[in-house]
Each structure stands twice: as C-alpha cells, then as structure tokens.
Design a protein around this motif. Structure first.
Motif, short mmCIF file in Angstrom:
data_model
loop_
_atom_site.label_atom_id
_atom_site.label_comp_id
_atom_site.label_asym_id
_atom_site.label_seq_id
_atom_site.Cartn_x
_atom_site.Cartn_y
_atom_site.Cartn_z
N SER A 269 7.55 5.66 1.66
CA SER A 269 8.00 7.03 1.48
C SER A 269 7.95 7.41 0.01
O SER A 269 7.70 6.56 -0.86
N PRO B 199 0.83 -1.20 0.00
CA PRO B 199 0.00 0.00 0.00
C PRO B 199 0.87 1.26 0.00
O PRO B 199 1.86 1.35 0.73
N ARG B 200 0.48 2.22 -0.82
CA ARG B 200 1.30 3.43 -0.95
C ARG B 200 1.41 4.20 0.36
O ARG B 200 2.40 4.89 0.59
N ARG B 201 0.41 4.08 1.25
CA ARG B 201 0.46 4.84 2.49
C ARG B 201 1.57 4.34 3.43
O ARG B 201 1.90 5.00 4.40
N TYR B 202 2.12 3.16 3.13
CA TYR B 202 3.20 2.62 3.96
C TYR B 202 4.58 2.89 3.37
O TYR B 202 5.58 2.40 3.88
N GLU C 206 -1.80 -3.79 -2.66
CA GLU C 206 -2.84 -3.18 -3.46
C GLU C 206 -2.60 -3.50 -4.92
O GLU C 206 -1.45 -3.65 -5.36
N HIS D 42 5.36 3.08 10.35
CA HIS D 42 4.06 2.54 10.74
C HIS D 42 3.62 1.38 9.85
O HIS D 42 2.50 0.87 10.02
N SER D 43 4.47 0.94 8.94
CA SER D 43 4.13 -0.18 8.07
C SER D 43 4.13 -1.48 8.86
O SER D 43 4.98 -1.69 9.72
#
Length: 397
Positions: A185, A180-183, A279, A193-194
């Motif tokens: 940089s 997931p891109r939110r995990y 994803e 937080h990943s």
C-alpha cells in the motif's frame, strides 16, 4: 519496508535525554535511507558509534569480471567450490556481476569477521545449514530456505550454527532490496494479493550486548578509480559496536522463508512476475516453489520458449526437481545463466512429459537483471562446458 518494531529500551520521546544507570547519556544513532526521506531506525548505544582508533586500507582477494563471450547459456555447479572458503563474508566467491548486483556463493564453517557493506543491501539465501546473523540490531536465526535481507551499512557477522557447512547464495546490490512495490500500500502494508505478508517476516531478537574493546570491522564502500568502483577499509573501534540497548523503526535485518511464499497459479502457464519476491536496482529476485500447476484441460505446464530481450536470467536450483531443465545436467546447487540475446526454454522432451501434470515439486531462486551479467573467476572454476548444446544434443545422444 519491514513494519515498525521496537526492541529493548527506548525513551518515550525521540531525540530526548536518555540516560544510562551511571547518569551518562546513551548515544543516539539514526540509520536512514535516502537522506532522511525514507525508512529509518533509531538506535541507542552505550558508547559513541563514531569512536574509531585506526583505519587502514584492506585488499581482499582480487576479483575480475569478463563479458559472457561468446554469448551463450551457462551452467555453474556451485558445489564444485566446496573447500574454497572459510567464512560467509571474506570467503564468498563472486560468480556473476554487473554494476547493479554481484551474485556469489559461500560455503562457511567458521564465523565471519564483523562486516559493513556500505555499497547496498544484501540478500542471503540459505541453501543448507543454519546460521545466526548477529548485528547491532540483535540476533536473527536462519536456516535452509530462508532469505535474509541486510540493509546497507548495518554492522553484522554470520555465525554458522549447525554440524553441516552453511551454504549461501549471496546477492549484493548497489542500492536497496525490498518487496515489489505492487504488493504494498502507499503506507507500506502488504496488500491482500501479495504472496507473503507481515506475519511471514521475522526481525532480530535483542538486544545483543557485547563488552569488548579494540574491535575490527571490515567495510566495503564506494571509491572512484578502482576496478569495480569499490574499496575496503578495516577499522578498529574503541568499543564493540554491539552495545545497543534498544532501537525502534522500520529499518533492520529481516528474514523470510521461501516455504512461506504462496504461489500464484492459473488455468494456463503464468509468467515469471508472479514469482517475484523482491526488487532491487535494475534487478528482481523470484521464488519458484512447489505448487499446483495449470489446470486448463489443454494446458502446457512447463514454460514456453521465451526471450526476455531486456534481461539476463540467473536461476539457482535449490531443491526438488525443476521439470523444465530435466536432462540438462542441472543438479542441487546448480546455477543457470540465460542471457539476453539467447532464446531459452524447456529441454527437449520436457513439454511432452509435463502434459497432464497437476503439481511441480521444485524449489529455485531466480535473479533477473536489466544489464548484462559478466563472469567472475569462480564461474570458470565450476562451469559445465556442455550445457549450451543440450537443446540440440539431448542427453543420451
């Protein structure tokens, strides 16, 4: 996404002369995504990777898709498909599909042919057994609980290596699969937080060199005018594609164990996005692992009834005891499909049983899609027709 790796022999400078012991040049092959604008790797072949002798259309076993009609939750018992396939490529049984993703199951006892999926990335989840993924990038060993990500157009084969059959859940995308891109940089490093990081990712060991000629490779590729927009071609290569003496880059097959996924928990029940592991185009893959559950004194640990109005939810049950489905007939290797348009939730009695629980021992892989999943023939072969009524007619009544 995987971090930079260099395997085998590569020259100091890219796209410069790199010669074999006999003085001839190694043949460069750049594999890259999004038209030279995303991740890539540079491979060095002993022979031209373009050298084919023949190409002929190949017709695999026919697969049809039908809508989920009448709309209802479904329960598929994948272990009823035992004995229906021989290898993990041509022996796959598609179960659920849409234009973004195809989900199948394979029980393999023999090596697959060489294969290239030119439609999209593959995510292979090992339910049981052990395997060796052999590819132009080298050898990647995997066992129960491993996810194996194979990028688009990598030539590979799957070799079962244990005494027991290899059981795979197969997820074939129409594009690319990654964390997931939110995990990540902006430079692609896993953030603090990943739920997993680079240390948990395994790449191929190599190089893998095979000297052979007149080698068959099956290719699944895009084609307009066919039922699902894809077709197959069988090539014969002049030389074995496993002739890469070295490579470097960020694009290669990689493995990650579900047992290395660090669950994110809270005082009250956490929603499914905390379980997200990968994803893909219009779908996500999540991991439900053994974990400490909600610790508010009035917490209800099992999921609340929920209706993801934009998603179909597929859950593959692969270990432990999935508390919310107890009493529904779900077992090892089961798949549940809860479609958009249907509110789903815990089985009768599950909420009360969960009160006061401190730990759930469950293992499951979830695929949420943003377009409806249709049913393939193999789904009908292994469906439990009574599942949809288990909320109104609990077990024992």
């Amino acid at each position: 996404m995987p971090y930079y790796r260099s395997v085998g022999e590569v020259p100091r400078k890219r796209h410069t002369q790199f010669r074999q012991p006999d003085g001839t040049l190694y043949a460069e092959e750049l594999m890259g995504q999004e038209g030279f604008s995303s991740d890539s790797s540079l491979l060095y072949h002993r022979h031209l990777p373009t050298g084919i002798l023949t190409a002929e259309e190949y017709t695999p076993p026919a697969t049809t898709r039908v809508p989920n009609l009448p709309l209802k939750p479904r329960h598929l018992r994948t272990h009823k498909l035992d004995g229906t396939g021989g290898d993990a490529v041509l022996g796959r049984r598609p179960l659920l599909a849409n234009d973004d993703v195809r989900i199948g199951y394979a029980v393999a006892t023999e090596p697959s042919p060489l294969y290239r999926n030119a439609i999209g990335d593959e995510c292979l989840y090992v339910e049981a057994g052990t395997m060796r993924l052999e590819s132009t990038f080298g050898v990647l060993e995997a066992g129960a609980g491993d996810y194996v990500i194979v990028p688009t157009s990598v030539i590979f084969r799957i070799v079962p290596t244990g005494a027991e059959p290899l059981r795979l859940l197969t997820v074939e995308a129409s594009g690319h699969i990654g964390p997931p891109r939110r995990y990540l940089s902006v430079r692609g490093q896993f953030l603090e937080h990943s739920p997993y990081c680079e240390r948990d990712v395994r790449g191929p060991q190599g190089p893998l060199l095979v000297d052979d000629t007149d080698v068959e490779v099956y290719v699944r590729h895009r084609a307009r005018g066919t039922g699902d927009g894809t077709a197959w071609t069988r090539y014969v290569y002049a030389h074995h594609p496993f002739d890469v003496v070295g490579w470097d880059g960020h694009l290669y097959p990689w493995a990650f164990s579900i047992h290395d996924f660090e669950p994110i928990t809270g005082r009250v029940h956490q929603p499914p996005p905390v379980h997200q592991t990968f994803e893909g185009p219009n779908f996500v893959i999540c991991s439900f692992v053994p974990r400490k559950v909600d610790y508010h004194p009035q917490a209800v640990p099992v999921p609340y009834n929920h209706h993801n109005v934009d998603s179909d939810e597929m859950m593959f049950y692969t270990g432990g005891n999935y508390e919310a489905r107890r009493g529904s007939g779900i077992e090892q290797g089961s798949i549940s499909l809860h479609p958009a348009g249907f509110t789903h939730g815990p089985q009768p009695g599950a909420v009360e049983r969960s009160l006061g629980a401190e730990f759930f021992d469950e293992l499951a892989v979830m695929v949420d899609t943003f377009r409806p999943l249709e049913l393939c023939e193999a789904a009908a072969e292994c469906e439990d027709p009574g599942y949809a009524w288990t909320w109104a007619r609990p077990a024992g009544r």
